[in-house]
Every structure is written in C-alpha cells, then in structure tokens.
Design a protein around this motif. Sequence first.
Motif: not given
Length: 225
Positions: A185-194, A198-205, A213-222
């Motif tokens: 199992v190794m896929y590059y395009r199976t986990h879109p940001r939305p 959504r799933d991070l929020t569902e488990v309580g984050f 800048p220049g590389v992407g973004e950091l998804i921050v789940a608290r």
Amino acid sequence: MEAPTFRELAVQALSSVERGYDLLAPKFDATPFRTPEPFLAATRDALREHGPFERGLDVCTGTGAGLGVLAEVTAEPPTGVDFSAGMLEQAGVAHPEADLVRADARALPFVAAYDLAVSFGALGHFLPEERLPLFAGIHRALRPGGIFALPAAQGPRPTRPAYWMLTGFDLAMRVRNAVWRPKFVMYYRTHPRPALLRDLTEVGFVAGTTPMPGVGELIVARKKG
C-alpha cells in the motif's frame, strides 16, 4: 551511501510493506523517498510558533528524519514508532538518544504521553478507511492541548508533468495490488486536504493549517484541553 539498485527496488516493491522497508532500510536515505531537508527545516520553523513542547512522538519514523526535527523543538528526547525493524535499526544509529518502539501506527500503545506528534511522508501507506483509527490513536497518545502536526507538500497542478507522474504511479500500484500478493500500500493521491481535516475533526481534534512558504503547509490538529 550507495543508492539501491533497480533490482533491489523491484524486490522491495513486490514484497509486503513491512518486508519491503526492512529490505530497503540500509539504503533508504539515499533514495528520493526520504523527506528532503528543506521540508524538514520548514516544519521545524513552523512548529516553533506553536510550542514550547516537552515530549514528541514521530509516527512512522522510518530511518528517523522526523526525530531530528523533534529533537530541536522538544525539551525531552523524542520517541519514534514504526513497524519495520529494519527502519528502526537505522533510526537508532542516526538518533541513539531516541526511544524507539516497534508498533503498528493504527494501534499505538500510548495514552496521554506526548504533547506533540508528527508524521512525515507516511500517509500514503494508509487506505482512506484507515485514517480514522490512525488519527484516533494519535489523539489518544496526546495530552490535552497536545498537537498533531502533519506536514503537507504542495501538490502539483494538472498542467505539470509531476501531477501525471504521481497519478500514473497510483494507477500502477492499484494494478499491482489487484494481481499480486502481498499488497504494497503506497498511494500519493488518496488523502485530499478536506478529507484529512474532516477526519481529524471527527476524532476530536481542532484542525487548521499553517503556511510553510515554498514547500507547502502544516496541518495543525490540537487535542481539546
């Protein structure tokens, strides 16, 4: 370090994920699959805006690229978890101060033990239906108020050759897994940001993003405290 040969990569690709990484581990850091240093540095800088942190956990640590980031932003030596014994052996050589644990990331053996968790480049090894147990285990491993930081690279646009290269890779892996066992199992395009948010929020984050800048973004789940 000598890069793996085509034959070595082919044998790895026809193995299970665990066995494949055990085989690749001694040469993994000489492959393009290792997280690039600029990406690690950008993540480290972004994390400092959310600290300070005491204890850090690198989920799917591999050879330990994320352990170096944690060592710079946490007060205590980091912990790395992976299910490949070969990758953990290499991580131990590079980061002898780290606490290394062999475990499946979908069943992490930690409860309220960390205030920061990170994961670099491993999400493609999980199917979409595995995101919730993965995120739930990370949520459980964090203390109240703790952060799960998931660095996300800028995705190429459909007008760029890289977009079609990644799409073609995913298609080839689906064909491989349909006709060959064990699956890899190794896929590059199976986990879109939305879907991730959504799933991070569902488990309580409480989830959001910080630009890198220049590389992407950091998804921050608290974790709610």
